[in-house]
Design a protein around this motif. Structure first.
Motif, short mmCIF file in Angstrom:
data_model
loop_
_atom_site.label_atom_id
_atom_site.label_comp_id
_atom_site.label_asym_id
_atom_site.label_seq_id
_atom_site.Cartn_x
_atom_site.Cartn_y
_atom_site.Cartn_z
N TYR A 114 9.15 4.69 33.80
CA TYR A 114 7.99 4.78 33.06
C TYR A 114 7.73 3.55 32.72
CZ TYR A 114 7.46 10.18 33.43
OH TYR A 114 7.45 11.51 33.68
N LEU A 115 8.46 3.09 32.04
CA LEU A 115 8.67 1.91 31.05
C LEU A 115 9.39 0.68 31.81
CD1 LEU A 115 8.53 2.10 27.31
CD2 LEU A 115 6.22 2.22 29.37
N PHE A 116 10.39 1.02 32.97
CA PHE A 116 11.42 0.38 33.52
C PHE A 116 11.66 1.65 34.95
CE2 PHE A 116 13.10 1.66 30.17
CZ PHE A 116 14.48 2.65 30.42
N ARG A 117 12.17 0.71 35.44
CA ARG A 117 12.90 1.09 37.30
C ARG A 117 13.89 1.84 36.49
NH1 ARG A 117 16.29 -1.24 40.25
NH2 ARG A 117 16.02 -3.00 39.72
N ASN A 118 15.16 1.05 35.84
CA ASN A 118 16.43 1.70 35.98
C ASN A 118 16.54 0.84 34.89
OD1 ASN A 118 19.19 2.00 36.37
ND2 ASN A 118 18.78 3.39 37.43
N ASP A 119 18.13 1.56 34.16
CA ASP A 119 18.24 1.25 32.31
C ASP A 119 19.63 -0.27 32.97
OD1 ASP A 119 19.78 2.38 32.86
OD2 ASP A 119 21.02 3.78 31.84
N SER A 120 19.54 -0.12 34.33
CA SER A 120 20.80 -1.99 35.12
C SER A 120 20.00 -3.23 34.40
CB SER A 120 21.04 -1.37 36.21
OG SER A 120 19.88 -1.16 37.37
N GLN A 121 18.37 -2.71 34.76
CA GLN A 121 18.18 -4.01 34.30
C GLN A 121 17.70 -4.84 32.81
OE1 GLN A 121 13.39 -1.87 36.06
NE2 GLN A 121 13.25 -3.62 35.71
N PHE A 122 18.17 -3.90 32.03
CA PHE A 122 18.79 -4.24 30.61
C PHE A 122 19.76 -5.73 30.64
CE2 PHE A 122 17.12 -0.11 28.98
CZ PHE A 122 15.91 -0.30 29.26
N ASP A 123 19.50 -6.57 30.02
CA ASP A 123 21.21 -7.81 29.99
C ASP A 123 21.00 -7.37 28.42
OD1 ASP A 123 21.15 -8.78 32.33
OD2 ASP A 123 19.96 -9.81 32.44
N GLU A 124 20.08 -7.19 27.60
CA GLU A 124 20.17 -6.92 25.47
C GLU A 124 19.54 -5.89 25.52
OE1 GLU A 124 18.05 -10.54 24.64
OE2 GLU A 124 18.87 -11.94 26.29
N VAL A 125 19.97 -5.04 24.27
CA VAL A 125 19.92 -4.04 24.27
C VAL A 125 19.83 -3.85 22.88
CG1 VAL A 125 20.03 -1.29 23.92
CG2 VAL A 125 20.47 -2.66 25.99
N HIS A 126 18.52 -4.17 21.57
CA HIS A 126 19.23 -4.14 20.32
C HIS A 126 18.66 -3.19 20.01
CE1 HIS A 126 19.84 -8.31 20.51
NE2 HIS A 126 18.87 -8.75 21.63
N LEU A 127 20.01 -2.78 18.47
CA LEU A 127 19.25 -0.84 17.94
C LEU A 127 19.32 -1.72 16.42
CD1 LEU A 127 21.79 0.39 19.62
CD2 LEU A 127 19.43 0.58 20.69
N TYR A 128 18.49 -0.77 16.34
CA TYR A 128 18.08 -1.15 14.26
C TYR A 128 17.45 0.59 14.04
CZ TYR A 128 17.79 -5.84 15.45
OH TYR A 128 17.64 -7.14 16.19
#
Length: 123
Positions: free
Chosen positions: A90-104
């Protein structure tokens, strides 16, 4: 940049997924399926309105902010994967596109919600 808020309480991996013994087959629970469908409906609504343009192949940085009404101790990492799996396609093809993930996480807030921020990482 994609930036928006979902007026919904995050669910943990323990609520979203279950395992069936003895082979340990992993599947989405009924509650997890309903939560995912609600997330996807809210996102589709934003896409149809033209508020969001999904990323198809770019390298991405993602920020998730989870807001909870209660003061209970939470493991924020347990909330990332169900949300990411629900947004995939929906927002991106696949989570393999993520180079950075920040969680709060914010506890003792006025209402449950999830804030999402996704942006391209410059090449």
């Amino acid at each position: 940049m994609i930036e928006f808020s979902l007026p919904i309480r995050a669910v943990s991996q323990n609520t979203f997924w279950d395992h069936r013994p003895p082979k340990g087959i992993k599947f989405i629970t009924n509650m997890g399926r309903a939560w995912r469908e609600e997330i996807q409906w809210l996102v589709r609504e934003q896409i149809v309105r033209g508020n969001i343009t999904p990323y198809t192949s770019e390298r991405l940085s993602v920020v998730y902010r989870f807001y909870f009404k209660g003061k209970r101790r939470l493991d924020v990492a347990n909330f990332e994967k169900p949300l990411t799996d629900s947004l995939e396609g929906y927002l991106f093809r696949n989570d393999s596109q993520f180079d950075e993930v920040h969680l709060y996480v914010c506890r003792d807030c006025k209402k449950d919600r999830i804030e999402i921020q996704i942006q391209k990482i410059p090449a």
